[in-house]
Write a protein that holds these residues in place. Structure first.
Motif, PDB file in Angstrom:
ATOM      1  N   UNK A  97      41.275 -16.848  14.400  1.00 38.68           N
ATOM      2  CA  UNK A  97      41.574 -15.587  15.975  1.00 38.68           C
ATOM      3  C   UNK A  97      40.618 -14.947  16.004  1.00 38.68           C
ATOM      4  N   UNK A  98      40.438 -14.484  17.586  1.00 42.89           N
ATOM      5  CA  UNK A  98      38.962 -13.835  17.517  1.00 42.89           C
ATOM      6  C   UNK A  98      40.002 -12.575  16.804  1.00 42.89           C
ATOM      7  N   UNK A  99      41.601 -11.886  16.485  1.00 41.61           N
ATOM      8  CA  UNK A  99      42.096 -11.194  15.972  1.00 41.61           C
ATOM      9  C   UNK A  99      40.861 -10.954  13.932  1.00 41.61           C
ATOM     10  N   UNK A 100      41.033 -12.416  13.590  1.00 40.48           N
ATOM     11  CA  UNK A 100      40.361 -11.946  12.403  1.00 40.48           C
ATOM     12  C   UNK A 100      39.389 -11.531  12.111  1.00 40.48           C
ATOM     13  N   UNK A 101      38.363 -10.938  13.191  1.00 40.51           N
ATOM     14  CA  UNK A 101      37.411 -10.320  12.874  1.00 40.51           C
ATOM     15  C   UNK A 101      37.432  -8.453  13.482  1.00 40.51           C
ATOM     16  N   UNK A 102      37.758  -7.857  12.804  1.00 34.66           N
ATOM     17  CA  UNK A 102      38.144  -6.568  13.324  1.00 34.66           C
ATOM     18  C   UNK A 102      36.732  -5.339  13.860  1.00 34.66           C
ATOM     19  N   UNK A 103      37.857  -5.000  15.044  1.00 31.27           N
ATOM     20  CA  UNK A 103      36.659  -4.795  16.561  1.00 31.27           C
ATOM     21  C   UNK A 103      35.551  -6.294  17.284  1.00 31.27           C
ATOM     22  N   UNK A 104      36.403  -7.575  16.661  1.00 33.28           N
ATOM     23  CA  UNK A 104      35.767  -8.446  17.619  1.00 33.28           C
ATOM     24  C   UNK A 104      35.449  -7.775  19.116  1.00 33.28           C
ATOM     25  N   UNK A 105      36.223  -7.036  19.569  1.00 27.89           N
ATOM     26  CA  UNK A 105      36.352  -6.819  21.653  1.00 27.89           C
ATOM     27  C   UNK A 105      36.021  -5.601  21.804  1.00 27.89           C
ATOM     28  N   UNK A 106      36.036  -4.381  20.544  1.00 27.06           N
ATOM     29  CA  UNK A 106      36.199  -3.200  20.581  1.00 27.06           C
ATOM     30  C   UNK A 106      35.087  -2.189  20.087  1.00 27.06           C
ATOM     31  N   UNK A 107      34.241  -3.023  19.134  1.00 28.45           N
ATOM     32  CA  UNK A 107      33.670  -2.505  18.248  1.00 28.45           C
ATOM     33  C   UNK A 107      31.350  -3.069  18.355  1.00 28.45           C
ATOM     34  N   UNK A 108      32.093  -4.308  18.516  1.00 27.26           N
ATOM     35  CA  UNK A 108      31.244  -4.794  17.439  1.00 27.26           C
ATOM     36  C   UNK A 108      30.275  -5.402  19.171  1.00 27.26           C
ATOM     37  N   UNK A 109      29.146  -4.526  19.072  1.00 21.45           N
ATOM     38  CA  UNK A 109      27.845  -4.642  19.675  1.00 21.45           C
ATOM     39  C   UNK A 109      27.104  -5.824  19.936  1.00 21.45           C
ATOM     40  N   UNK A 110      26.652  -6.480  21.369  1.00 22.70           N
ATOM     41  CA  UNK A 110      26.489  -7.802  21.193  1.00 22.70           C
ATOM     42  C   UNK A 110      24.578  -7.315  22.484  1.00 22.70           C
ATOM     43  N   UNK A 111      23.413  -7.668  22.842  1.00 22.83           N
ATOM     44  CA  UNK A 111      22.825  -7.222  23.325  1.00 22.83           C
ATOM     45  C   UNK A 111      22.500  -8.592  24.618  1.00 22.83           C
ATOM     46  N   UNK A 112      22.645  -7.755  25.665  1.00 22.91           N
ATOM     47  CA  UNK A 112      23.274  -8.259  26.484  1.00 22.91           C
ATOM     48  C   UNK A 112      22.629  -7.224  28.458  1.00 22.91           C
ATOM     49  N   UNK A 113      21.205  -7.851  28.483  1.00 21.68           N
ATOM     50  CA  UNK A 113      20.234  -7.376  30.154  1.00 21.68           C
ATOM     51  C   UNK A 113      19.880  -6.253  29.591  1.00 21.68           C
ATOM     52  N   UNK A 114      19.096  -6.187  28.162  1.00 21.22           N
ATOM     53  CA  UNK A 114      18.886  -5.394  27.942  1.00 21.22           C
ATOM     54  C   UNK A 114      20.011  -3.948  27.059  1.00 21.22           C
ATOM     55  N   UNK A 115      20.737  -3.937  27.066  1.00 20.32           N
ATOM     56  CA  UNK A 115      21.701  -3.299  26.948  1.00 20.32           C
ATOM     57  C   UNK A 115      23.099  -3.501  25.685  1.00 20.32           C
ATOM     58  N   UNK A 116      23.307  -2.112  25.364  1.00 23.19           N
ATOM     59  CA  UNK A 116      23.694  -3.139  24.141  1.00 23.19           C
ATOM     60  C   UNK A 116      25.632  -2.619  24.259  1.00 23.19           C
ATOM     61  N   UNK A 117      26.206  -4.238  24.378  1.00 19.80           N
ATOM     62  CA  UNK A 117      27.747  -4.386  24.639  1.00 19.80           C
ATOM     63  C   UNK A 117      28.926  -4.491  24.097  1.00 19.80           C
ATOM     64  N   UNK A 118      30.287  -3.854  23.846  1.00 18.18           N
ATOM     65  CA  UNK A 118      30.645  -4.922  23.011  1.00 18.18           C
ATOM     66  C   UNK A 118      31.522  -5.562  24.680  1.00 18.18           C
ATOM     67  N   UNK A 119      32.546  -6.565  23.544  1.00 15.87           N
ATOM     68  CA  UNK A 119      33.267  -7.299  24.806  1.00 15.87           C
ATOM     69  C   UNK A 119      33.618  -6.641  25.814  1.00 15.87           C
ATOM     70  N   UNK A 120      34.241  -5.195  25.930  1.00 11.02           N
ATOM     71  CA  UNK A 120      35.183  -4.611  26.774  1.00 11.02           C
ATOM     72  C   UNK A 120      35.003  -3.929  27.094  1.00 11.02           C
ATOM     73  N   UNK A 121      33.128  -4.084  26.642  1.00 11.99           N
ATOM     74  CA  UNK A 121      32.135  -2.831  27.980  1.00 11.99           C
ATOM     75  C   UNK A 121      32.073  -4.105  29.049  1.00 11.99           C
ATOM     76  N   UNK A 122      32.246  -5.125  29.167  1.00 11.26           N
ATOM     77  CA  UNK A 122      31.846  -6.497  29.506  1.00 11.26           C
ATOM     78  C   UNK A 122      32.900  -6.588  30.373  1.00 11.26           C
ATOM     79  N   UNK A 123      33.596  -6.552  29.979  1.00  7.88           N
ATOM     80  CA  UNK A 123      35.530  -6.463  30.938  1.00  7.88           C
ATOM     81  C   UNK A 123      35.320  -5.529  31.700  1.00  7.88           C
ATOM     82  N   UNK A 124      35.466  -4.054  30.792  1.00  8.18           N
ATOM     83  CA  UNK A 124      35.567  -3.423  31.947  1.00  8.18           C
ATOM     84  C   UNK A 124      35.257  -2.376  32.106  1.00  8.18           C
ATOM     85  N   UNK A 125      33.743  -2.319  31.828  1.00  5.63           N
ATOM     86  CA  UNK A 125      32.702  -0.591  32.576  1.00  5.63           C
ATOM     87  C   UNK A 125      32.236  -2.227  33.740  1.00  5.63           C
ATOM     88  N   UNK A 126      31.240  -3.464  32.679  1.00  2.00           N
ATOM     89  CA  UNK A 126      30.433  -4.464  34.335  1.00  2.00           C
ATOM     90  C   UNK A 126      31.177  -4.488  34.847  1.00  2.00           C
TER      91      UNK A 126
END
Length: 235
Positions: A97-126
């Motif tokens: 389950x994605x919830x098995x990994x702490x911060x899966x959506x809201x704290x783990x950062x990914x590099x996206x088009x040169x920015x450091x974003x969480x999944x929630x950042x992509x969904x909510x901000x972008x």
């Protein structure tokens, strides 16, 4: 005049290269999803055994160039980026389950088009904050069975409007997603968590759903929310 023409020439080359680069990303993503997604479910096991195609896509996401002014390309890119990073997160940690990994959506950062974003950042901000389109909730797939199903093709600028509309229609006419018993309509907690998106036009959640239904909802329907299924959407 010659200098101006030279500058315009290099600008056009840059725009063309960026567009071509994104086209390559959409093509690669399309092949990957067509290979590993069936009936909305993901073959995480086969991806785990041979992750090179996914890793190549992640590299393309990291180094992509996107501009909000090119809104269709921008939206298509971030939708695909979200879905692919969800798949990578589940594959990398072999999650049930994605919830098995702490911060899966809201704290783990990914590099996206040169920015450091969480999944929630992509969904909510972008996406949500920039475009205010409730249909995003039917194309952003969080890796769980409670989500609307993942399609086995990439989202592309030229087909994005049609894809957003079709996935919304599919979800809201799915008896598992919209559960009707007599005059009671049970819907996903997505509608509870993001109620402001579905009621932004001044209509109710049920009115939003009715807009896309092929068969009308019961008269005097009563709304409820069923518990979200966070079990991973694996084949």
């Amino acid at each position: 005049m010659k200098k101006i023409l030279t500058i315009l020439f290099f600008i056009s080359l840059t725009i063309s290269a960026t567009s071509k680069g994104n086209d390559n990303f959409y093509n690669e993503a399309n092949m990957f999803l067509h290979t590993h997604v069936k009936n909305g479910l993901v073959d995480y096991e086969s991806i785990s055994k041979e992750p090179s195609q996914l890793n190549k896509l992640i590299g393309m996401i990291e180094n992509a160039q996107v501009e909000q002014s090119n809104s269709l390309d921008y939206q298509a890119f971030y939708i695909n980026a979200y879905n692919l990073y969800v798949i990578k997160g589940i594959v990398d940690d072999k999650l049930s389950s994605p919830l098995d990994k702490k911060g899966f959506f809201d704290s783990i950062k990914h590099k996206v088009a040169g920015e450091s974003l969480t999944l929630n950042d992509i969904e909510n901000k972008k996406l949500r904050a920039a475009f205010h389109d409730a249909r995003f909730h039917f194309v952003l797939v969080c890796g769980a069975l409670g989500c609307p199903p993942l399609i086995n093709q990439s989202y592309r600028p030229a087909t994005l409007e049609k894809q957003l509309e079709q996935q919304t229609i599919n979800a809201l006419n799915d008896d598992h997603f919209i559960q009707i018993k007599k005059n009671r309509v049970a819907v996903s907690q997505i509608f509870e968590w993001y109620q402001e998106d579905f009621t932004a036009s001044g209509k109710s959640i049920l009115e939003f759903i009715s807009k896309y239904r092929k068969q009308a909802l019961p008269e005097n329907a009563k709304l409820s929310f069923y518990t979200y299924n966070w079990k991973v959407n694996k084949q």
